[in-house]
Design an enzyme around this catalytic site. Sequence first.
Site, PDB file in Angstrom:
ATOM      1  N   ARG A 123      15.151 106.631  60.239  1.00  0.00           N
ATOM      2  CA  ARG A 123      14.996 106.653  58.753  1.00  0.00           C
ATOM      3  C   ARG A 123      15.704 105.609  57.926  1.00  0.00           C
ATOM      4  O   ARG A 123      15.975 105.854  56.822  1.00  0.00           O
ATOM      5  CB  ARG A 123      15.015 108.058  58.277  1.00  0.00           C
ATOM      6  N   LYS A 145      11.643  93.786  50.064  1.00  0.00           N
ATOM      7  CA  LYS A 145      10.279  94.015  50.523  1.00  0.00           C
ATOM      8  C   LYS A 145      10.303  93.680  52.114  1.00  0.00           C
ATOM      9  O   LYS A 145      10.599  92.687  52.397  1.00  0.00           O
ATOM     10  CB  LYS A 145       9.320  93.121  49.627  1.00  0.00           C
ATOM     11  N   GLU A 187       7.807  77.969  46.246  1.00  0.00           N
ATOM     12  CA  GLU A 187       8.436  79.127  45.985  1.00  0.00           C
ATOM     13  C   GLU A 187       9.605  78.812  44.937  1.00  0.00           C
ATOM     14  O   GLU A 187      10.104  79.679  43.987  1.00  0.00           O
ATOM     15  CB  GLU A 187       9.019  80.196  46.794  1.00  0.00           C
ATOM     16  N   LYS A 229      15.941  85.080  41.291  1.00  0.00           N
ATOM     17  CA  LYS A 229      15.221  86.496  41.813  1.00  0.00           C
ATOM     18  C   LYS A 229      16.186  87.410  41.885  1.00  0.00           C
ATOM     19  O   LYS A 229      15.570  88.526  41.709  1.00  0.00           O
ATOM     20  CB  LYS A 229      14.623  86.124  43.473  1.00  0.00           C
ATOM     21  N   GLU A 239       9.283  96.939  41.457  1.00  0.00           N
ATOM     22  CA  GLU A 239       8.330  96.390  40.657  1.00  0.00           C
ATOM     23  C   GLU A 239       7.332  97.276  39.883  1.00  0.00           C
ATOM     24  O   GLU A 239       6.200  97.320  39.959  1.00  0.00           O
ATOM     25  CB  GLU A 239       7.241  95.435  41.720  1.00  0.00           C
ATOM     26  N   ARG A 243       9.227  92.541  38.101  1.00  0.00           N
ATOM     27  CA  ARG A 243       9.168  91.875  39.234  1.00  0.00           C
ATOM     28  C   ARG A 243       7.662  91.142  39.434  1.00  0.00           C
ATOM     29  O   ARG A 243       7.722  90.230  40.461  1.00  0.00           O
ATOM     30  CB  ARG A 243       9.722  92.662  40.495  1.00  0.00           C
ATOM     31  N   ASN A 247       4.804  86.964  41.219  1.00  0.00           N
ATOM     32  CA  ASN A 247       3.419  86.814  41.761  1.00  0.00           C
ATOM     33  C   ASN A 247       2.601  85.520  40.717  1.00  0.00           C
ATOM     34  O   ASN A 247       1.425  85.373  40.989  1.00  0.00           O
ATOM     35  CB  ASN A 247       2.355  87.933  41.839  1.00  0.00           C
ATOM     36  N   HIS A 250      -0.154  83.498  42.308  1.00  0.00           N
ATOM     37  CA  HIS A 250      -0.353  84.188  43.701  1.00  0.00           C
ATOM     38  C   HIS A 250      -2.107  84.694  43.640  1.00  0.00           C
ATOM     39  O   HIS A 250      -2.668  84.745  44.833  1.00  0.00           O
ATOM     40  CB  HIS A 250       0.476  85.472  44.013  1.00  0.00           C
ATOM     41  N   HIS A 254      -3.652  83.304  46.616  1.00  0.00           N
ATOM     42  CA  HIS A 254      -4.349  84.258  48.093  1.00  0.00           C
ATOM     43  C   HIS A 254      -5.957  84.015  48.081  1.00  0.00           C
ATOM     44  O   HIS A 254      -6.137  84.298  49.086  1.00  0.00           O
ATOM     45  CB  HIS A 254      -4.112  85.624  47.425  1.00  0.00           C
ATOM     46  N   HIS A 267       0.717  79.441  52.722  1.00  0.00           N
ATOM     47  CA  HIS A 267       1.164  80.305  51.520  1.00  0.00           C
ATOM     48  C   HIS A 267       1.678  79.467  50.123  1.00  0.00           C
ATOM     49  O   HIS A 267       0.970  79.642  49.298  1.00  0.00           O
ATOM     50  CB  HIS A 267       1.787  81.501  51.799  1.00  0.00           C
TER      51      HIS A 267
END
Length: 363
Positions: A123, A145, A187, A229, A239, A243, A247, A250, A254, A267
């Site tokens: 955990r 993340k 980025e 960041k 988020e 946050r 994106n 994005h 995407h 990407h």
Amino acid sequence: MNVPAAQTITVALGQRSYPVWIGAGLLADHARWRAMLRGRHALVVSNTTVAPLYLPRIERGLAGLHWSSFLLDDGEAHKTFANVGRALEALGQLGATRDACVIALGGGVVGDLAGFSAACWMRGIDFIQMPTTLLAMVDSSVGGKTGVNLPVGKNLAGAFHQPRAVLADIDTLASLPGREYRAGLAEVIKGAAIGDEPFFAWLERHADALAVRDPAAVLEAIARKVQYKAGVVARDETEQGERALLNFGHTFGHALETAGHYTTLLHGEGVAVGMLLAARLSERLDMSEAAATARLQRLLEAVGLPVAIPSGMDPQQLLALMRLDKKNAAGMLRLILWRGIGRAEIVGGVDEAAVLAVLQAAG
Ligand code: NAD
Ligand code: GLY
């Protein structure tokens, strides 16, 4: 050549705060990162490209521990649940206890999978990020993340699990292919475009130095993006609001990546074109000026990033793909747009006709 001094940036999350170290020669600075290991067990997760290059640099630092390595085959296709299962098996084989540490040595694929494995074992155990791509240094290794891809979509299984430290050794960038390096620069530019106008101006002045990987410029660019960041993550770890600004570009990006079956654009390249499309849409919606779009395009071009939709992509198909984005709400497009450099915002209920017009004009 002058070796710039290492920098430390803290991600401030109370008791879970952690340092991001950025500098040259850090993998071999064993005392620095070894002090972060609490127990006697460590699993190094890497891949078959990165491990032969950089695992030897950390091996002596692991002396005296029970440790082993788990190597993924190279590529996004290996960021799977099956490989998380294998990483957990490796922890089991090691007899890893609660105070064990997972060390992620590689790009974002390795970091996401290793972090998720650490989140799952008993955990949640410690993990240290040792990013070796520019993208991982400025984005994926910071912020907690973690996750893997599922057959139904990218990054759909995961957890927020912050690392105990991030160690970005900029020497590793020397072996990174040019396209991967430039994708990481997208980025970096994104962070400045969203919320740091002075940093954007600095990038404009240092575009040539960054294009040739000047160490001092690279280190400064990484540090400033990570600083930005880290602030966003400290204010909005999971988020709920701000946050989401990360994106920027994005949703368009995407769609471009998916339309190209993940082989046409990396990407970061999708994000580069996507940011420009988002800027053009902002202009069309009277949110921003043409001059801001022009500055963004010039900077992307100066570092060698693509700025056009790849030929043969159908605007209607791209729009359909954008409708599937996770950020959308109540059947309406929700995008990150901007009011100019450094001033991004979340905009809901975006007019699809305007999006289509921008896609058609860029084809
Ligand atoms: P990657 O991990 O696939 O690395 C790119 C390529 O570079 C790979 O072939 C890798 O083996 C190689 N490589 C890595 N380091 C090298 C080095 N120093 N020298 C030579 N080759 C090297 O890709 P990436 O761009 O680092 O990361 C992309 C992944 O990151 C995606 O899975 C994406 O979903 C994820 N991501 C996560 C977050 C997050 O917040 N967790 C953010 C952005 C992206
Ligand atoms: N890459 C987006 C984030 O970390 O939130």
